[in-house]
Motif scaffolding. Sequence first.
Motif, short mmCIF file in Angstrom:
data_model
loop_
_atom_site.label_atom_id
_atom_site.label_comp_id
_atom_site.label_asym_id
_atom_site.label_seq_id
_atom_site.Cartn_x
_atom_site.Cartn_y
_atom_site.Cartn_z
N VAL A 154 -8.10 -33.67 6.57
CA VAL A 154 -9.30 -32.99 7.07
C VAL A 154 -8.99 -32.26 8.37
O VAL A 154 -9.25 -31.07 8.50
CB VAL A 154 -10.45 -34.00 7.31
N GLU A 155 -8.40 -32.97 9.31
CA GLU A 155 -8.12 -32.39 10.62
C GLU A 155 -7.21 -31.17 10.51
O GLU A 155 -7.50 -30.12 11.08
CB GLU A 155 -7.45 -33.43 11.52
N SER A 156 -6.11 -31.32 9.78
CA SER A 156 -5.18 -30.20 9.69
C SER A 156 -5.85 -29.01 9.02
O SER A 156 -5.61 -27.87 9.40
CB SER A 156 -3.91 -30.57 8.92
N ASN A 157 -6.70 -29.28 8.02
CA ASN A 157 -7.35 -28.16 7.34
C ASN A 157 -8.26 -27.40 8.29
O ASN A 157 -8.27 -26.18 8.29
CB ASN A 157 -8.14 -28.67 6.13
N VAL A 158 -9.03 -28.13 9.10
CA VAL A 158 -9.93 -27.45 10.03
C VAL A 158 -9.11 -26.68 11.06
O VAL A 158 -9.39 -25.52 11.35
CB VAL A 158 -10.89 -28.47 10.70
N ALA A 159 -8.07 -27.33 11.58
CA ALA A 159 -7.23 -26.65 12.57
C ALA A 159 -6.63 -25.38 11.99
O ALA A 159 -6.64 -24.32 12.61
CB ALA A 159 -6.14 -27.59 13.05
N GLU A 160 -6.11 -25.49 10.75
CA GLU A 160 -5.49 -24.32 10.13
C GLU A 160 -6.52 -23.26 9.79
O GLU A 160 -6.25 -22.07 9.88
CB GLU A 160 -4.70 -24.75 8.89
N SER A 161 -7.70 -23.72 9.39
CA SER A 161 -8.75 -22.77 9.05
C SER A 161 -9.14 -21.95 10.28
O SER A 161 -9.39 -20.75 10.20
CB SER A 161 -9.96 -23.53 8.51
N ILE A 162 -9.16 -22.60 11.46
CA ILE A 162 -9.48 -21.88 12.69
C ILE A 162 -8.39 -20.87 13.00
O ILE A 162 -8.66 -19.71 13.29
CB ILE A 162 -9.65 -22.89 13.85
N SER A 163 -7.14 -21.32 12.87
CA SER A 163 -6.07 -20.38 13.23
C SER A 163 -5.91 -19.28 12.19
O SER A 163 -5.45 -18.19 12.50
CB SER A 163 -4.76 -21.12 13.46
N LEU A 164 -6.31 -19.56 10.95
CA LEU A 164 -6.15 -18.48 9.97
C LEU A 164 -7.14 -17.37 10.21
O LEU A 164 -6.90 -16.22 9.84
CB LEU A 164 -6.22 -19.01 8.53
N GLY A 165 -8.24 -17.66 10.90
CA GLY A 165 -9.17 -16.60 11.31
C GLY A 165 -8.49 -15.59 12.20
O GLY A 165 -8.80 -14.41 12.18
N ILE A 166 -7.51 -16.10 12.98
CA ILE A 166 -6.81 -15.21 13.91
C ILE A 166 -6.06 -14.12 13.17
O ILE A 166 -5.95 -13.00 13.64
CB ILE A 166 -5.86 -16.05 14.81
N VAL A 167 -5.56 -14.43 11.99
CA VAL A 167 -4.85 -13.40 11.23
C VAL A 167 -5.79 -12.63 10.31
O VAL A 167 -5.36 -11.89 9.43
CB VAL A 167 -3.66 -13.97 10.42
N GLY A 168 -7.09 -12.85 10.46
CA GLY A 168 -8.05 -11.98 9.77
C GLY A 168 -8.65 -12.54 8.50
O GLY A 168 -9.08 -11.80 7.63
N ALA A 169 -8.71 -13.85 8.41
CA ALA A 169 -9.28 -14.41 7.19
C ALA A 169 -10.67 -14.99 7.43
O ALA A 169 -11.13 -15.85 6.72
CB ALA A 169 -8.35 -15.47 6.62
N GLY A 170 -11.33 -14.50 8.42
CA GLY A 170 -12.72 -14.90 8.65
C GLY A 170 -12.85 -16.19 9.44
O GLY A 170 -11.90 -16.96 9.58
N GLY A 171 -14.06 -16.39 9.99
CA GLY A 171 -14.31 -17.62 10.72
C GLY A 171 -14.14 -17.46 12.22
O GLY A 171 -13.97 -16.36 12.74
N ILE A 172 -14.15 -18.58 12.92
CA ILE A 172 -14.16 -18.59 14.37
C ILE A 172 -12.91 -17.93 14.96
O ILE A 172 -12.96 -17.33 16.03
CB ILE A 172 -14.32 -20.04 14.89
N GLY A 173 -11.81 -18.03 14.24
CA GLY A 173 -10.55 -17.44 14.73
C GLY A 173 -10.68 -15.95 14.95
O GLY A 173 -10.17 -15.39 15.94
N THR A 174 -11.38 -15.28 14.04
CA THR A 174 -11.56 -13.84 14.15
C THR A 174 -12.34 -13.51 15.43
O THR A 174 -12.00 -12.58 16.17
CB THR A 174 -12.32 -13.32 12.92
N LEU A 175 -13.37 -14.30 15.66
CA LEU A 175 -14.19 -14.13 16.86
C LEU A 175 -13.36 -14.33 18.12
O LEU A 175 -13.46 -13.57 19.09
CB LEU A 175 -15.32 -15.16 16.82
N LEU A 176 -12.51 -15.34 18.08
CA LEU A 176 -11.67 -15.66 19.24
C LEU A 176 -10.71 -14.51 19.53
O LEU A 176 -10.54 -14.11 20.69
CB LEU A 176 -10.91 -16.96 18.97
N THR A 177 -10.10 -13.98 18.48
CA THR A 177 -9.16 -12.86 18.68
C THR A 177 -9.88 -11.69 19.34
O THR A 177 -9.34 -11.04 20.25
CB THR A 177 -8.60 -12.37 17.33
N ARG A 178 -11.09 -11.42 18.87
CA ARG A 178 -11.85 -10.30 19.43
C ARG A 178 -12.16 -10.54 20.91
O ARG A 178 -12.00 -9.65 21.73
CB ARG A 178 -13.13 -10.08 18.63
#
Lengths: 261, 271
Positions: free
Chosen positions: A201-225
Amino acid sequence: MERKIQLTDSKSLLRKILMGAGSLVLFSASVLLLNLDLATFVSRAKEAGSVLQHFLQLDLTDLAEIMSELFLSVTIAFAALIGGTLFSLIFAVFGAENITPHRYLSYFIKGFISIIRAIPSLVWILMIVASMGFGTISGLIGLIFPTVGYLGKSFISSIEEVPEDVIEAMKATGASKIQIITEGVFPCVSNMFLSWIAIRVESNVAESISLGIVGAGGIGTLLTRAIGSYDYPKISTIILMIFVTMLALEIVVNRIKTVTK
Amino acid sequence: MKGPLLKITNLSKRYDGNKIALKNITLEIQPKEFVVIIGPSGAGKSTLIRCLNQLVKPSEGEIIFDGEDISKAKGKKLRQLRGKIGMIFQHYNLISRTNVLKNVLNGKLGSVPFWVSTFGLYSQEDRLQAYNLLKTVGLQDSLYQQAKDLSGGQMQRVGICRALMQEPSLILADEPIASLDPKSSEVVMDYLKKVTEERDLTCIVNLHQVEVAKKYATRIIGVREGEIVFDGTSEELSEDIIKNIYHLPEKKQEVILPVPGFVAEGEAVYE
Ligand SMILES: Nc1ncnc2c1ncn2[C@@H]1O[C@H](COP(=O)(O)OP(=O)(O)OP(=O)(O)O)[C@@H](O)[C@H]1O
Ligand SMILES: [Mg+2]
């Protein structure tokens, strides 16, 4: 007569010295090769105070957006976890050597899982994004790969540790293959499966956040912006929310792990 | 049924082409016999018993069980025949994280479709039968206890119930009391004898305690190096014959180490 007693024998002492020297060489070589611009770092370091000051502010105006994007990231993570668990279960039932219908099928599945694991998650996600475009679906599919890589391997090794005894006893009653799995194997591994999933669970959430950074949606995208526009208060707010989420998850997961022990 | 329940002809087993574990065994077992197989370690007792329900595939020979050749049976046919043979193991082989009642109901696996077992849809008759079996071995109060929380003797009694739940005509037991203390051993053997007599079952048991074999068996078979060297009643099993069964001329006898906990007074007791 006085006799000195050494704490370690000379052989292991030599080994330690060699190892120390080796690490030193490796470190200096890497630093030199990296071409680090220390001058800039030192001159910028003076600004650290003011940067830190910027970071100490929070900007709650976009909180609703942050929360909904964070929720999206967590949702992607869980969806990928469920999808990945299903795939892993199927792979495990056909891939574990002690219950596989055919030995070569087991080798094939294990090989496939090794390939998945050999490629880092971020690379998987980038490949999916590159082929399917930006968006949540890419994130979801991209995240299923590392999930299967982890859970598939863990499930298989758990099943392979089921004592031959159990399988033999089931066979002796005249049980079919499916019954051997559902009545013999699953009761032995279900708790272990649950804790593998909880760990994931933890790794999935962590990876899901970082995958937003490369443009796959979610909080990561917001953070990059936010980083792109030097919006320090917003960056801090996002990081704080991520931190709170991860902390909450860790507490829940630890609970689950102790319960399934 | 007329004739033998089990007819074994020229049964041989060679593991991975190496050592021969069974040599040309020919044997008939009649209904209601309580056969005990004795012999030294490595003689082939387990191999023989496991060939009977095909947990071990024989290399050669024929095993006619209940009029059908089980050594040639495959798939559904094999499962159906295995369903008529209950098996009891030295290490009980229960599902440790499953409760006692479900462990007994596992004996039904050969005769119910998979969804019945998977979704716990056993009929009330089956449940009652399992309960009654547990009652006969004195475990009616432990229905919902996990198997791993039972003592060895209790586990073996659950094992007996699971085998009986199959409503078998033959029971195989591979060293059922080898991991038990003398008191539990007696309880387990008494139950085994009692339930098989009550139900007119045939029973084949591997044992290494000759005294226990003599007490319960209607027929004793001595196996040595893969061959039958004695086949008779308890009375016919004389000291000389026992020596002959357990005596290995060429090979050195295995050294039997003292078991911790059974040391003489005054000696160190291991934790
Ligand atoms: N799975 C196996 N693979 C290879 N050899 C085996 C296997 N099982 C048994 N053997 C060999 O076959 C011979 C007979 O073994 P078996 O287990 O039938 O003896 P046993 O009479 O049951 O002995 P014990 O009293 O120790 O249980 C032994 O030499 C053993 O090493
Ligand atoms: Mg044996």
